[in-house]
Design a protein around this motif. Structure first.
Motif, PDB file in Angstrom:
ATOM      1  N   PRO A  55       0.987  -0.947  -0.083  1.00 59.52           N
ATOM      2  CA  PRO A  55       0.146   0.278  -0.412  1.00 59.52           C
ATOM      3  C   PRO A  55       0.431   1.423   0.123  1.00 59.52           C
ATOM      4  O   PRO A  55       2.005   1.111   0.352  1.00 59.52           O
ATOM      5  CB  PRO A  55      -0.567  -0.188   1.472  1.00 59.52           C
ATOM      6  CG  PRO A  55       0.109  -0.999   2.152  1.00 59.52           C
ATOM      7  CD  PRO A  55       0.700  -2.353   0.972  1.00 59.52           C
ATOM      8  N   PRO A  56       0.202   2.253  -0.642  1.00 60.64           N
ATOM      9  CA  PRO A  56       0.816   3.626  -0.006  1.00 60.64           C
ATOM     10  C   PRO A  56       1.944   3.877   0.773  1.00 60.64           C
ATOM     11  O   PRO A  56       2.964   4.339   0.560  1.00 60.64           O
ATOM     12  CB  PRO A  56      -0.296   4.401  -0.888  1.00 60.64           C
ATOM     13  CG  PRO A  56      -1.131   3.673  -1.268  1.00 60.64           C
ATOM     14  CD  PRO A  56      -1.662   2.390  -0.563  1.00 60.64           C
ATOM     15  N   LYS A  57       0.841   4.258   1.527  1.00 56.84           N
ATOM     16  CA  LYS A  57       2.175   4.330   3.064  1.00 56.84           C
ATOM     17  C   LYS A  57       3.074   3.916   3.877  1.00 56.84           C
ATOM     18  O   LYS A  57       3.780   3.646   4.632  1.00 56.84           O
ATOM     19  CB  LYS A  57       1.571   4.901   4.232  1.00 56.84           C
ATOM     20  CG  LYS A  57       0.175   6.120   3.689  1.00 56.84           C
ATOM     21  CD  LYS A  57      -1.467   6.191   4.827  1.00 56.84           C
ATOM     22  CE  LYS A  57      -1.411   7.161   4.506  1.00 56.84           C
ATOM     23  NZ  LYS A  57      -3.131   7.528   5.203  1.00 56.84           N
ATOM     24  N   GLY A  58       3.294   2.263   2.904  1.00 59.56           N
ATOM     25  CA  GLY A  58       4.655   1.860   3.180  1.00 59.56           C
ATOM     26  C   GLY A  58       5.777   1.950   2.576  1.00 59.56           C
ATOM     27  O   GLY A  58       6.716   1.120   2.890  1.00 59.56           O
ATOM     28  N   ALA A  68       9.423   3.369   4.844  1.00 61.80           N
ATOM     29  CA  ALA A  68      10.062   1.918   5.597  1.00 61.80           C
ATOM     30  C   ALA A  68      10.251   1.256   4.784  1.00 61.80           C
ATOM     31  O   ALA A  68      11.309   0.838   5.012  1.00 61.80           O
ATOM     32  CB  ALA A  68       8.726   1.330   6.906  1.00 61.80           C
ATOM     33  N   ILE A 121       7.328  -9.634   6.416  1.00 60.27           N
ATOM     34  CA  ILE A 121       6.805  -8.907   4.783  1.00 60.27           C
ATOM     35  C   ILE A 121       7.536 -10.532   3.669  1.00 60.27           C
ATOM     36  O   ILE A 121       6.363 -11.358   3.558  1.00 60.27           O
ATOM     37  CB  ILE A 121       7.711  -8.168   3.810  1.00 60.27           C
ATOM     38  CG1 ILE A 121       7.331  -6.715   4.343  1.00 60.27           C
ATOM     39  CG2 ILE A 121       7.254  -8.314   2.181  1.00 60.27           C
ATOM     40  CD1 ILE A 121       6.035  -6.671   4.388  1.00 60.27           C
ATOM     41  N   ASP A 125      -6.915   2.033   8.657  1.00 59.01           N
ATOM     42  CA  ASP A 125      -6.318   2.420   7.441  1.00 59.01           C
ATOM     43  C   ASP A 125      -5.659   2.126   6.055  1.00 59.01           C
ATOM     44  O   ASP A 125      -4.807   1.466   6.093  1.00 59.01           O
ATOM     45  CB  ASP A 125      -4.955   3.767   8.212  1.00 59.01           C
ATOM     46  CG  ASP A 125      -5.081   4.301   6.572  1.00 59.01           C
ATOM     47  OD1 ASP A 125      -4.804   4.539   5.697  1.00 59.01           O
ATOM     48  OD2 ASP A 125      -4.057   5.344   7.320  1.00 59.01           O
ATOM     49  N   ALA A 184      -4.753   2.601   3.270  1.00 58.53           N
ATOM     50  CA  ALA A 184      -3.528   2.864   2.631  1.00 58.53           C
ATOM     51  C   ALA A 184      -2.125   2.266   2.821  1.00 58.53           C
ATOM     52  O   ALA A 184      -1.166   2.768   2.980  1.00 58.53           O
ATOM     53  CB  ALA A 184      -3.329   4.174   2.266  1.00 58.53           C
ATOM     54  N   ALA A 185      -2.421   1.879   4.070  1.00 59.45           N
ATOM     55  CA  ALA A 185      -1.644   1.377   4.854  1.00 59.45           C
ATOM     56  C   ALA A 185      -1.193  -0.313   5.882  1.00 59.45           C
ATOM     57  O   ALA A 185      -0.288  -0.595   6.170  1.00 59.45           O
ATOM     58  CB  ALA A 185      -0.899   2.448   6.450  1.00 59.45           C
ATOM     59  N   GLY A 186      -2.274  -0.960   4.872  1.00 57.08           N
ATOM     60  CA  GLY A 186      -2.336  -2.413   4.789  1.00 57.08           C
ATOM     61  C   GLY A 186      -3.173  -3.128   4.474  1.00 57.08           C
ATOM     62  O   GLY A 186      -3.277  -2.068   3.142  1.00 57.08           O
ATOM     63  N   ARG A 187      -3.187  -4.372   3.876  1.00 57.86           N
ATOM     64  CA  ARG A 187      -4.174  -4.989   3.074  1.00 57.86           C
ATOM     65  C   ARG A 187      -4.051  -6.225   3.880  1.00 57.86           C
ATOM     66  O   ARG A 187      -4.243  -6.558   5.158  1.00 57.86           O
ATOM     67  CB  ARG A 187      -3.401  -4.893   1.499  1.00 57.86           C
ATOM     68  CG  ARG A 187      -1.904  -5.528   1.884  1.00 57.86           C
ATOM     69  CD  ARG A 187      -1.545  -6.101   0.537  1.00 57.86           C
ATOM     70  NE  ARG A 187      -1.898  -6.793   0.134  1.00 57.86           N
ATOM     71  CZ  ARG A 187      -2.702  -7.242  -1.468  1.00 57.86           C
ATOM     72  NH1 ARG A 187      -2.646  -6.439  -1.992  1.00 57.86           N
ATOM     73  NH2 ARG A 187      -3.086  -7.777  -1.986  1.00 57.86           N
ATOM     74  N   GLU A 229       4.219  -0.128   9.708  1.00 54.15           N
ATOM     75  CA  GLU A 229       4.000   1.129   8.957  1.00 54.15           C
ATOM     76  C   GLU A 229       2.962   0.582   7.211  1.00 54.15           C
ATOM     77  O   GLU A 229       2.785   0.957   6.607  1.00 54.15           O
ATOM     78  CB  GLU A 229       4.844   1.466   7.980  1.00 54.15           C
ATOM     79  CG  GLU A 229       6.408   2.564   9.011  1.00 54.15           C
ATOM     80  CD  GLU A 229       7.427   1.616   9.789  1.00 54.15           C
ATOM     81  OE1 GLU A 229       6.672   0.320  10.234  1.00 54.15           O
ATOM     82  OE2 GLU A 229       8.215   1.366  10.034  1.00 54.15           O
ATOM     83  N   ASP A 230       2.750  -0.803   7.661  1.00 54.34           N
ATOM     84  CA  ASP A 230       2.293  -1.910   6.128  1.00 54.34           C
ATOM     85  C   ASP A 230       2.236  -3.020   6.787  1.00 54.34           C
ATOM     86  O   ASP A 230       1.621  -3.727   6.911  1.00 54.34           O
ATOM     87  CB  ASP A 230       3.676  -1.059   5.403  1.00 54.34           C
ATOM     88  CG  ASP A 230       2.549  -2.138   3.848  1.00 54.34           C
ATOM     89  OD1 ASP A 230       1.868  -3.099   4.006  1.00 54.34           O
ATOM     90  OD2 ASP A 230       3.706  -2.993   2.909  1.00 54.34           O
ATOM     91  N   ARG A 263      -0.533  -5.949   7.525  1.00 50.50           N
ATOM     92  CA  ARG A 263      -1.081  -7.179   6.320  1.00 50.50           C
ATOM     93  C   ARG A 263      -2.087  -7.989   6.937  1.00 50.50           C
ATOM     94  O   ARG A 263      -1.473  -8.522   8.406  1.00 50.50           O
ATOM     95  CB  ARG A 263       0.288  -7.929   5.586  1.00 50.50           C
ATOM     96  CG  ARG A 263       1.025  -7.227   4.977  1.00 50.50           C
ATOM     97  CD  ARG A 263       0.782  -6.342   3.977  1.00 50.50           C
ATOM     98  NE  ARG A 263       1.560  -5.560   3.114  1.00 50.50           N
ATOM     99  CZ  ARG A 263       2.393  -6.248   2.129  1.00 50.50           C
ATOM    100  NH1 ARG A 263       2.207  -7.362   1.627  1.00 50.50           N
ATOM    101  NH2 ARG A 263       3.285  -4.865   0.987  1.00 50.50           N
TER     102      ARG A 263
END
Lengths: 496, 496
Positions: A36-39, A42, B26, B223, B225-228, B242-243, B245
């Motif tokens: 996602p964009p905010k990742g 980092a 990740i 959010d 935009a900061a994860g999925r 920051e991301d 999952r």
């Protein structure tokens, strides 16, 4: 104690490197497909740390000692070839001081990041502000590499992508190409002017196109238990040999770009899936070169998919997944696949005009690296060459002109020629296959693609980096690269 | 020169570690959600290399010097808390020799891998062959950790998940729970016997359930935009702060498990998304403990989703995404969300019977680690406790009995109690919120969840590891953990 102590240490060092490169490949794929964009911030920090660690491993001072000692060890022919590639990797990693690598990498990040908004804004002046210092650093790097290798600066950059290839050789190959290509384009365009093929009528929902893409991967032999297909802004083949991640992109209005991108990437993917597993982690197991890699994707795309035989195979898949329509009838489909239209955009170009886009970029980037052209002079050169080669007017349209590619914005010079070298190799492989197996075309037309895949497996995939490129070509086709095969191929297909 | 030289060096070392842990998170997420089956061996090698590197960083001998020197430096309160967590990380990484860690890790891999087929085959005897040596190694590790920390062996394992918590304290909390829980279960079951809620009628296509899950994430403030959100065999929350999952899993026959799993993981996810960004990469920025982490997922699931107010919010989302049906009417939905049925499976248990599953596992694993029970004696103990606590007969059904969880098969001991500690904390947070803001329930019922999120943000998320757990609880709710709140909550909801 082994009499191959140094070589064994090198193999172990490269195995470690391979595992870190695995991590790098997966997180890079993730960044392009999933993140996602905010990742972003980092991830950039994490990847930067990983790349610095990989650089430390590649510049470990013990490697030099081992490389020298291994030369004296009783290695067999495969191990010698492996050692040759290890030495090449070492030169590439150690020729340039870490500070210059880092400065260039930072300048490239800045330039590429800004390019993503400057291109749509047609902002050439803004781009130049970042590109001038980047070009200076790339030139410095090329000069240092040249000193270390004894090559000319552009050749030293080329060596990273197409080892053994020299600009004088490309001049010769592209010089011949330039002599016949504009004439061929003109004749093909004239010939195709009357009967335009029927265009596919969308919309084509993404999920259906995705199912179609998976069916195409099956048709073209991709092992889906050892890889996967996803979506990215620009199609690419990433991941690792054991887990190949290829991507495509879907346009709901037109189903053909995704179809062709999937087949193209599938050629890259099968090269990655089929190099010898016992060489995994050793430099001898790497792809031979970017030109050879491209020869695989272009063999799939140009020598297989754009034939009447494959149009007949693909047609029922289109009907099944997207619903039948007249555009998908085999004859019309083949005409869609072989439509020639000079245009501004390289990645949208057909196979006849594509080499013109490459020649233009090669001539400009070589002059930039050798100091014969300043960054400021790119647009004028671009406009002049586009007019001469393709009769296309790009003046003032930077976005669809010299700002269209990501390559230069990220400091990548020496890559562009590989696209057309790949097309030449692909044509040469197809000719060699026909000579070796005259019934190949008939078998492929009858639905059996094994002759093509078997030939590629025997002569290219299974060879990995066993031979230097010229020797690979000679063993595969009886001759080093000869641009004549591309001409014969294009004339037969488009004027035959 | 700074007067915080050693502390600054520690911060930089942990920042490096954080970046490698990013890569690890990740690729681990990728392994559970994306990786094709044939990618396994190369990935295991790459992750093994990465974990060994992370271990090297955490055991760097310079850390000890810096930790000692930093104690003498003029640190502020936040830096002192950071240093306290750095020391804890150091003890955890350095107490056990690398060979033992590796031996345990290998034994765990073997045991877990075999468990994946032994569980469906109900093969307890086969499992024991791998589990006996694994348990021996885990005991050795617990004893070494105990020596180094001065704790009892089980407490030393607990310290990894729930720092500061001791088995004597859990004995007290769970002892009280055991006194009232079976009676409560019996009364609730009797009460719910007559009026069974209407069950949802499937099938529910995966894509629609996925769209519903995304809508739920929006409702619960994730959010995107900061994860999925993706799919895995067992739902989890991974990635990095920051991301983030998170995953769920879809059953086309029943839409409720995915719905509740998504909301539960969303609680974990928001804790990860909302710890202070300025503490990212520093140990003070980490989640406080597994129990506190679980208190967030269980706050979302138990204190929010399983209320009449949220049934009224979720009902229209179900109608919109899956089509209206009587089962989705708010009153029926809430009855589905609060249905109590004693059963064999922990992960399928309702909130009333769930603590019984945890108490049973806690009692067995503690006895195993302290040498009061042999691996061979697990099934008898399991059967006896299931009968006593839940009136359920598990004899001979290992698959749905003592083989059902992955935890022990991978050598994970000390984790189970955190689930019920989390439920207790969640009830305690809800009570504190009501005391602090008496109109909270009414505002949430009116569709405004901000009071809940704001309270959690202020008292838990923004505090990260600023305080030890007891102090965090006291600052948030005026008292250390008190199991009474869980009882009050369950009695009010189920007998009120």
């Amino acid at each position: 104690m082994s009499d191959k102590t140094a070589y064994t240490a090198l193999v172990e060092a490269h195995r470690q490197l391979y595992r870190y490169e695995h991590l790098s490949a997966i997180v890079s794929w993730d960044r392009h497909t999933m993140m996602p964009p905010k990742g972003h911030a980092a991830r950039a920090a994490a990847e930067g740390t990983l790349h610095a660690h990989i650089h430390r491993l590649r510049t470990d001072p013990r490697l030099v000692e081992w490389l020298e000692a291994a030369e004296q060890e009783p290695l067999d022919a495969v191990e010698r070839a492996d050692l040759r590639e290890m030495r090449r990797d070492w030169i590439d990693a150690n020729a340039v001081p870490a500070e210059l690598v880092e400065a260039r990498s930072l300048a490239a990040s800045r330039c590429e990041h800004a390019w993503r908004t400057q291109r749509p804004a047609n902002d050439w002046a803004g781009f130049l502000d970042n590109f001038r210092p980047l070009l200076r650093l790339v030139r410095d790097e090329a000069c240092l590499l040249a000193e270390r290798t004894g090559l000319d600066p552009y050749d030293a950059l080329l060596e990273r992508y197409e080892p053994g290839m020299r600009a004088t050789h490309i001049d010769h190959l592209f010089g011949e190409l330039k002599a016949w290509l504009p004439g061929l384009i003109a004749r093909v365009c004239a010939r195709q002017q009357q009967a335009a093929p029927i265009a596919p009528q969308g919309p084509f929902p993404v999920e259906r196109q995705h199912a179609l893409s998976l069916a195409l991967l099956d048709l073209f032999g991709f092992d889906r238990a050892a890889g996967r297909l996803d979506v990215s802004a620009h199609p690419f083949t990433g991941g690792v040999a054991e887990d190949v991640r290829l991507t495509t992109r879907y346009d709901e209005a037109d189903c053909l770009p995704a179809l062709m991108a999937t087949i193209h990437e599938c050629g890259h993917a099968r090269y990655n899936q089929n190099r010898p597993a016992e060489w995994a982690g050793r430099p001898i197991g790497r792809p031979r070169s970017f030109g050879i890699h491209e020869s695989q994707s272009l063999f799939f795309e140009l020598q297989l998919a754009r034939t009447p035989a494959l149009a007949a195979r693909i047609s029922p898949l289109l009907n099944a997944h997207l619903g039948p329509q007249r555009a998908f009838e085999p004859d019309n489909l083949h005409r869609l696949f072989t439509r020639v239209t000079p245009g501004k955009i390289r990645v949208a170009a057909d196979e006849v005009t594509y080499p013109a886009h490459v020649i233009l970029r090669y001539e400009i980037e070589r002059a930039l690296i050798e100091g014969d052209m300043a960054a400021d002079d790119i647009p004028a050169a671009w406009d002049e060459k586009m007019a001469a080669l393709l009769g296309v007017d790009t003046r003032g349209d930077y976005r669809n002109g010299c700002l269209q590619d990501v390559h230069w914005s990220k400091g990548s010079f020496g890559y562009f020629p590989c696209y057309t070298l790949g097309a030449m190799y692909a044509a040469q492989w197809a000719a060699a296959l026909r000579r070796a197996l005259p019934e190949a075309d008939a078998r492929i037309a009858a639905g059996d693609m094994a002759p093509a895949f078997d030939w590629l497996h025997t002569h290219v995939w299974s060879q990995a980096s066993r031979w230097e490129t010229d020797e690979l070509a000679r063993r595969a086709s009886g001759e080093a690269l000869d641009g004549r095969h591309l001409r014969v191929h294009l004339e037969a297909r488009y004027l035959g």
